[in-house]
Design an enzyme around this catalytic site. Sequence first.
Site, PDB file in Angstrom:
ATOM      1  N   TYR A 137       0.790   6.597   0.164  1.00  0.00           N
ATOM      2  CA  TYR A 137       2.213   6.320   0.400  1.00  0.00           C
ATOM      3  C   TYR A 137       2.942   5.977  -0.893  1.00  0.00           C
ATOM      4  O   TYR A 137       4.122   6.250  -1.025  1.00  0.00           O
ATOM      5  CB  TYR A 137       2.376   5.133   1.361  1.00  0.00           C
ATOM      6  N   LYS A 179     -13.101   7.730   4.594  1.00  0.00           N
ATOM      7  CA  LYS A 179     -13.574   9.122   4.558  1.00  0.00           C
ATOM      8  C   LYS A 179     -14.458   9.219   3.326  1.00  0.00           C
ATOM      9  O   LYS A 179     -14.205   9.993   2.392  1.00  0.00           O
ATOM     10  CB  LYS A 179     -12.363  10.075   4.516  1.00  0.00           C
ATOM     11  N   ASP A 212     -12.409  10.417  11.121  1.00  0.00           N
ATOM     12  CA  ASP A 212     -12.368  11.382  12.228  1.00  0.00           C
ATOM     13  C   ASP A 212     -13.171  10.855  13.410  1.00  0.00           C
ATOM     14  O   ASP A 212     -12.769  10.974  14.575  1.00  0.00           O
ATOM     15  CB  ASP A 212     -12.839  12.776  11.779  1.00  0.00           C
ATOM     16  N   ASP A 236      -1.907   4.193   9.718  1.00  0.00           N
ATOM     17  CA  ASP A 236      -0.689   4.705  10.337  1.00  0.00           C
ATOM     18  C   ASP A 236      -1.050   5.608  11.513  1.00  0.00           C
ATOM     19  O   ASP A 236      -0.528   5.453  12.624  1.00  0.00           O
ATOM     20  CB  ASP A 236       0.121   5.478   9.295  1.00  0.00           C
ATOM     21  N   ASP A 240      -0.944   4.670  15.948  1.00  0.00           N
ATOM     22  CA  ASP A 240      -0.201   5.391  16.994  1.00  0.00           C
ATOM     23  C   ASP A 240      -1.147   5.819  18.119  1.00  0.00           C
ATOM     24  O   ASP A 240      -0.816   5.738  19.298  1.00  0.00           O
ATOM     25  CB  ASP A 240       0.492   6.643  16.430  1.00  0.00           C
TER      26      ASP A 240
HETATM   27  C1  IPM Z   1       5.006   3.091  10.781  1.00  0.00           C
HETATM   28  C2  IPM Z   1       5.898   4.285  10.535  1.00  0.00           C
HETATM   29  C3  IPM Z   1       6.234   4.355   9.061  1.00  0.00           C
HETATM   30  C4  IPM Z   1       4.942   4.519   8.293  1.00  0.00           C
HETATM   31  C5  IPM Z   1       7.214   5.476   8.679  1.00  0.00           C
HETATM   32  C6  IPM Z   1       8.487   5.393   9.491  1.00  0.00           C
HETATM   33  C7  IPM Z   1       7.502   5.490   7.202  1.00  0.00           C
HETATM   34  O1  IPM Z   1       5.291   5.449  10.994  1.00  0.00           O
HETATM   35  O2  IPM Z   1       5.449   1.958  10.493  1.00  0.00           O
HETATM   36  O3  IPM Z   1       3.911   3.278  11.269  1.00  0.00           O
HETATM   37  O4  IPM Z   1       4.430   5.632   8.147  1.00  0.00           O
HETATM   38  O5  IPM Z   1       4.419   3.502   7.832  1.00  0.00           O
HETATM   39 MG    MG Z   2       3.483   5.127  12.020  1.00  0.00          MG
END
Ligand code: IPM
Ligand code: MG
Length: 346
Positions: A137, A179, A212, A236, A240
């Site tokens: 990042y 990884k 993975d 990240d 999710d």
């Molecule tokens: C998160 C989001 C952010 C990230 C984006 C919006 C930059 O996906 O906070 O998980 O990737 O960190």
């Molecule tokens: Mg995110």
Amino acid sequence: MAHRIVTLPGDGIGPEIMAPTLELLGRLGDFDFEQHTFGGASIDAHGVALTDEVLAACRGADAVLLAAVGGPKWDTTDPSKPRPEQGLLGLRKGLGLYANLRPVKPLPALYDASPLRRERIEGTDLLVVRELTGGIYFGEKTRTATSASDVCSYTTAEVERIARMAFSAARSRVSSVDKANVLETSRLWREVVGAVHAREFPHIELEHVLVDNAAMQLIASPRHFDVLLAENMFGDILSDEAAMLTGSIGMLPSASLGDQNSPTPGLFEPVHGSAPDIAGQGIANPLAMFLSAAMMLRHGLGLADEAQALEGAVETALADGLRTPDLGGGARTGEALEAVLARLSS
Ligand code: IPM
Ligand code: MG
């Protein structure tokens, strides 16, 4: 003395979920809220997603509460154009918030909202600890007409401090994601996490999991995990995925913390985005925002009782049938607020 909170409603559904959250907080304590423009709204007003003034205001606060940023209006692949997400990254880096905590605990009332069968998710209670200010990042980026690159780098010190945070938060086990069969940064990660474990936390179990495989195991046996420790981008993606175990990403709060021995304020925000498709309709699920406020009370302000009261009220409201559209119901944002408020006072 009142706690000084900087609020950043941001874009899309952000303002709609921030307003009821402040109302709830007002019932729980004495707070001074100072609202600032952030994200796409700040791009429109000032040309950048995060101004120096807003960063300075955040630095001076006791905690920062953020709703969501982004939207199609600001979507661009042109590297010279500002993006709302730059505000988020600038805030994390500017405040030194290297540790992102994302608890994933499906509530019994919502077991049937999960895409996985109840038997599979029952009893899941895990914490994603994501490194937040390093890795790909924040590495150097290059772009020519026909090529592009993003550098991923980590230092020993960066891995050590996030590993410590993960072991301190663990009850029994840290699953460290990497990884290491391919990436040099992952081999450093694995070595350093192993060393911190051996030196400082031998009573906690440590396992190394390839990313993975971690993605697969999260679906196959989510109950296995206690703390899932990951570098920035792996964290990240996996957070999710883990969020969906709860049935809706609209349920997941997060805390971003810096050095516990410095006066850096924490940043508290829901994991979900600004949901531009439903913005302005009053139907957004505010529960992740409420739960983020609870994390702020606990981790940012040391108000554990108040945090628990708020979490309990959310849980009871859900058990009593509260369902916003993302959870398959018809409750509006305002009704969700009323439902939680009613359980807070009782
Ligand atoms: C998160 C989001 C952010 C990230 C984006 C919006 C930059 O996906 O906070 O998980 O990737 O960190
Ligand atoms: Mg995110």
